[in-house]
Design a protein around this motif. Structure first.
Motif, PDB file in Angstrom:
ATOM      1  N   ALA A  38      10.571 -14.786   6.155  1.00  0.00           N
ATOM      2  CA  ALA A  38      10.431 -13.815   5.072  1.00  0.00           C
ATOM      3  C   ALA A  38      11.471 -14.048   3.987  1.00  0.00           C
ATOM      4  O   ALA A  38      12.597 -14.456   4.263  1.00  0.00           O
ATOM      5  CB  ALA A  38      10.548 -12.386   5.618  1.00  0.00           C
ATOM      6  N   VAL A  39      11.051 -13.756   2.755  1.00  0.00           N
ATOM      7  CA  VAL A  39      11.946 -13.797   1.602  1.00  0.00           C
ATOM      8  C   VAL A  39      11.494 -12.675   0.673  1.00  0.00           C
ATOM      9  O   VAL A  39      10.297 -12.440   0.515  1.00  0.00           O
ATOM     10  CB  VAL A  39      11.909 -15.184   0.906  1.00  0.00           C
ATOM     11  CG1 VAL A  39      10.483 -15.566   0.475  1.00  0.00           C
ATOM     12  CG2 VAL A  39      12.848 -15.237  -0.286  1.00  0.00           C
ATOM     13  N   VAL A  40      12.457 -11.934   0.092  1.00  0.00           N
ATOM     14  CA  VAL A  40      12.078 -10.791  -0.745  1.00  0.00           C
ATOM     15  C   VAL A  40      13.143 -10.511  -1.805  1.00  0.00           C
ATOM     16  O   VAL A  40      14.333 -10.509  -1.525  1.00  0.00           O
ATOM     17  CB  VAL A  40      11.803  -9.530   0.123  1.00  0.00           C
ATOM     18  CG1 VAL A  40      13.046  -9.082   0.883  1.00  0.00           C
ATOM     19  CG2 VAL A  40      11.244  -8.377  -0.697  1.00  0.00           C
ATOM     20  N   PHE A  41      12.680 -10.315  -3.043  1.00  0.00           N
ATOM     21  CA  PHE A  41      13.571  -9.893  -4.125  1.00  0.00           C
ATOM     22  C   PHE A  41      13.832  -8.393  -4.010  1.00  0.00           C
ATOM     23  O   PHE A  41      13.037  -7.647  -3.431  1.00  0.00           O
ATOM     24  CB  PHE A  41      12.928 -10.166  -5.492  1.00  0.00           C
ATOM     25  CG  PHE A  41      13.173 -11.551  -6.026  1.00  0.00           C
ATOM     26  CD1 PHE A  41      14.415 -11.912  -6.543  1.00  0.00           C
ATOM     27  CD2 PHE A  41      12.158 -12.498  -6.026  1.00  0.00           C
ATOM     28  CE1 PHE A  41      14.647 -13.181  -7.051  1.00  0.00           C
ATOM     29  CE2 PHE A  41      12.376 -13.777  -6.526  1.00  0.00           C
ATOM     30  CZ  PHE A  41      13.626 -14.117  -7.039  1.00  0.00           C
ATOM     31  N   ALA A  53      16.731 -11.712  -0.353  1.00  0.00           N
ATOM     32  CA  ALA A  53      17.162 -11.869   1.040  1.00  0.00           C
ATOM     33  C   ALA A  53      16.147 -12.729   1.777  1.00  0.00           C
ATOM     34  O   ALA A  53      14.950 -12.710   1.469  1.00  0.00           O
ATOM     35  CB  ALA A  53      17.286 -10.506   1.713  1.00  0.00           C
ATOM     36  N   THR A  54      16.653 -13.470   2.773  1.00  0.00           N
ATOM     37  CA  THR A  54      15.770 -14.247   3.658  1.00  0.00           C
ATOM     38  C   THR A  54      16.113 -13.908   5.098  1.00  0.00           C
ATOM     39  O   THR A  54      17.232 -13.461   5.395  1.00  0.00           O
ATOM     40  CB  THR A  54      15.961 -15.770   3.484  1.00  0.00           C
ATOM     41  OG1 THR A  54      17.309 -16.110   3.864  1.00  0.00           O
ATOM     42  CG2 THR A  54      15.709 -16.217   2.060  1.00  0.00           C
ATOM     43  N   VAL A  55      15.140 -14.147   5.989  1.00  0.00           N
ATOM     44  CA  VAL A  55      15.430 -14.039   7.427  1.00  0.00           C
ATOM     45  C   VAL A  55      14.847 -15.237   8.157  1.00  0.00           C
ATOM     46  O   VAL A  55      13.767 -15.730   7.823  1.00  0.00           O
ATOM     47  CB  VAL A  55      14.890 -12.733   8.066  1.00  0.00           C
ATOM     48  CG1 VAL A  55      15.659 -11.528   7.585  1.00  0.00           C
ATOM     49  CG2 VAL A  55      13.405 -12.547   7.839  1.00  0.00           C
ATOM     50  N   ARG A  59      19.506 -14.582  11.771  1.00  0.00           N
ATOM     51  CA  ARG A  59      20.308 -14.524  10.546  1.00  0.00           C
ATOM     52  C   ARG A  59      19.559 -13.837   9.399  1.00  0.00           C
ATOM     53  O   ARG A  59      18.371 -14.064   9.201  1.00  0.00           O
ATOM     54  CB  ARG A  59      20.674 -15.947  10.135  1.00  0.00           C
ATOM     55  CG  ARG A  59      21.612 -16.068   8.947  1.00  0.00           C
ATOM     56  CD  ARG A  59      21.848 -17.527   8.608  1.00  0.00           C
ATOM     57  NE  ARG A  59      22.545 -18.243   9.654  1.00  0.00           N
ATOM     58  CZ  ARG A  59      23.870 -18.327   9.760  1.00  0.00           C
ATOM     59  NH1 ARG A  59      24.637 -17.741   8.861  1.00  0.00           N
ATOM     60  NH2 ARG A  59      24.423 -19.017  10.737  1.00  0.00           N
ATOM     61  N   VAL A  60      20.305 -13.001   8.670  1.00  0.00           N
ATOM     62  CA  VAL A  60      19.826 -12.406   7.418  1.00  0.00           C
ATOM     63  C   VAL A  60      20.774 -12.896   6.332  1.00  0.00           C
ATOM     64  O   VAL A  60      21.992 -12.731   6.456  1.00  0.00           O
ATOM     65  CB  VAL A  60      19.859 -10.856   7.473  1.00  0.00           C
ATOM     66  CG1 VAL A  60      19.346 -10.261   6.163  1.00  0.00           C
ATOM     67  CG2 VAL A  60      19.071 -10.319   8.667  1.00  0.00           C
ATOM     68  N   THR A  61      20.245 -13.504   5.285  1.00  0.00           N
ATOM     69  CA  THR A  61      21.098 -14.047   4.228  1.00  0.00           C
ATOM     70  C   THR A  61      20.706 -13.442   2.884  1.00  0.00           C
ATOM     71  O   THR A  61      19.515 -13.284   2.595  1.00  0.00           O
ATOM     72  CB  THR A  61      20.994 -15.586   4.165  1.00  0.00           C
ATOM     73  OG1 THR A  61      21.106 -16.121   5.484  1.00  0.00           O
ATOM     74  CG2 THR A  61      22.095 -16.178   3.315  1.00  0.00           C
TER      75      THR A  61
END
Length: 370
Positions: A38-41, A53-55, A59-61
């Motif tokens: 997943a990736v979200v603005f 953010a990405t997961v 890890r969450v970055t």
């Protein structure tokens, strides 16, 4: 159950690109070896529209998109359980506006991370199995909803940590729930879909007092009178296989299965008999080589366009509000070959991110066409 009426043929978009916009790769990051799901603005707070953010894995970055294709790492959270595998992430905020990153995955625990201090604000335990998607209520961003393998959807208050409502039971999903979304303007409505091939629309209207009560609850969250919502107000079988992503487009719904297309349809409810009605299929947006499940599309803030990846690492950008649908751009790069699990479209649609099975993040920026 909603049936599709005969005689109204949906309008199918053409795959010949309009070249309305051109995008080029401005960055590629290898985050790690584990797949990124997943990736979200952040559309919740205008100060952070360029933050995403990405997961992947445990890890969450959190990153920031800067000028000239630069991507800066802002924060990284590693879960204490090395076997955790996060599948979904969403932006939310506390009632005082503090930004939260909310993630969930295989362990079924929702982690609410306070982005102002990089600490866990709360952990929500309640789902009996893994969490496939988390979404935030845009009108009340302290409310989130989670879709789970345990066949339920849950509504949570990130401020107080309360599980307010559970959408499950007699009229609920009969298999994993893969996606869920809040209606953009009707605060009471959500849509969910899953492995039972259905899309269900739920109403919180008659339970709204519990939502309000969740903000002022001072006792233990476990003592809150969580309510079960057992029956949706609408049920549609638009697809004949798993439905892994659904999003509202006004009062219409965009949904996709494993059939190489996104479908736009209108739920037409029968006022007298909840749960019944027809699903009027309006348009179809073809997406070649998009026949594996858990591939999710994204839209810009105003829902002008949708971007979706496929299993070959290509991205298709569709104009949503034109009829017939117009393919804005088709994005491909020689090195991008891995399945794209999710895209993120920036506030104005000028940047598209993709996160891939091989642990890479790609950034595409629109370029002026002379």
């Amino acid at each position: 159950m909603a049936k599709t009426p005969i005689g109204l043929e949906p309008v199918v978009g053409s795959l010949s690109s309009s070249k309305k916009k051109e995008y080029r790769v401005t960055n590629r990051l290898q985050e790690g070896k584990r797949p990124l799901y997943a990736v979200v603005f952040n559309f919740i707070d205008s100060r952070y529209f360029n933050v995403f953010a990405t997961v992947g894995g445990n890890r969450v970055t959190v990153y920031q998109c800067l000028e000239g294709g630069v991507i800066a790492v802002l924060q990284s959270y590693v879960d204490e359980d090395k076997d955790e595998s996060f599948y979904t992430v969403s932006w939310a905020c506390n009632i005082d506006g503090t930004p939260f990153v909310v993630a969930g995955g295989i362990n079924g625990i929702i982690r609410v991370i306070d982005a102002s201090n990089e600490k866990i604000h709360k952990s929500f335990v309640g789902h009996g199995d893994s969490i496939n998607e988390i979404r935030t209520q845009p009108l009340k961003p302290s409310l989130i909803v989670s879709a789970s393998k345990d066949e339920s959807v849950r509504l949570w208050n990130v401020h107080t940590g309360i599980c307010i409502l559970i959408f499950a039971g007699a009229g609920g999903h009969r298999n994993e729930v893969l996606s869920v979304d809040f209606h953009p303007s009707d605060i009471y409505r959500i849509a969910s879909c899953g492995m039972d091939n259905t899309v269900k629309i739920w109403s919180m209207k008659e339970f709204w007092t519990y939502v309000e009560k969740s903000f002022t609850w001072t006792d233990l969250p476990s003592k809150f009178p969580t309510k079960y919502v057992q029956f949706p107000v609408f049920l549609a079988s638009v697809h004949s296989n798993y439905v892994d992503c659904n999003r509202w487009l006004g009062d219409f719904i965009l949904s996709k299965s494993v059939d190489n297309e996104i479908v736009l349809w209108e739920p037409k409810m029968k006022e007298q008999s909840p749960g019944e009605g027809t699903a009027d299929i309006l348009q179809k947006y073809p997406v070649p080589e998009c026949d594996i499940w858990f591939i999710k599309f994204s839209c810009d803030f105003h829902y002008n366009a949708a971007a979706i990846g496929n299993r070959e690492g290509k991205i298709f950008v569709w104009e949503l509000q034109s009829s017939p649908p117009v393919l804005i751009a088709r994005l491909s790069h020689a090195q991008s070959k891995s399945p794209i699990r999710q895209t993120a479209t920036s506030f104005d649609g000028s940047t598209i991110l993709s996160c891939c099975e091989d642990g890479t993040i790609w950034r595409w920026d629109s370029v002026q066409i002379n």
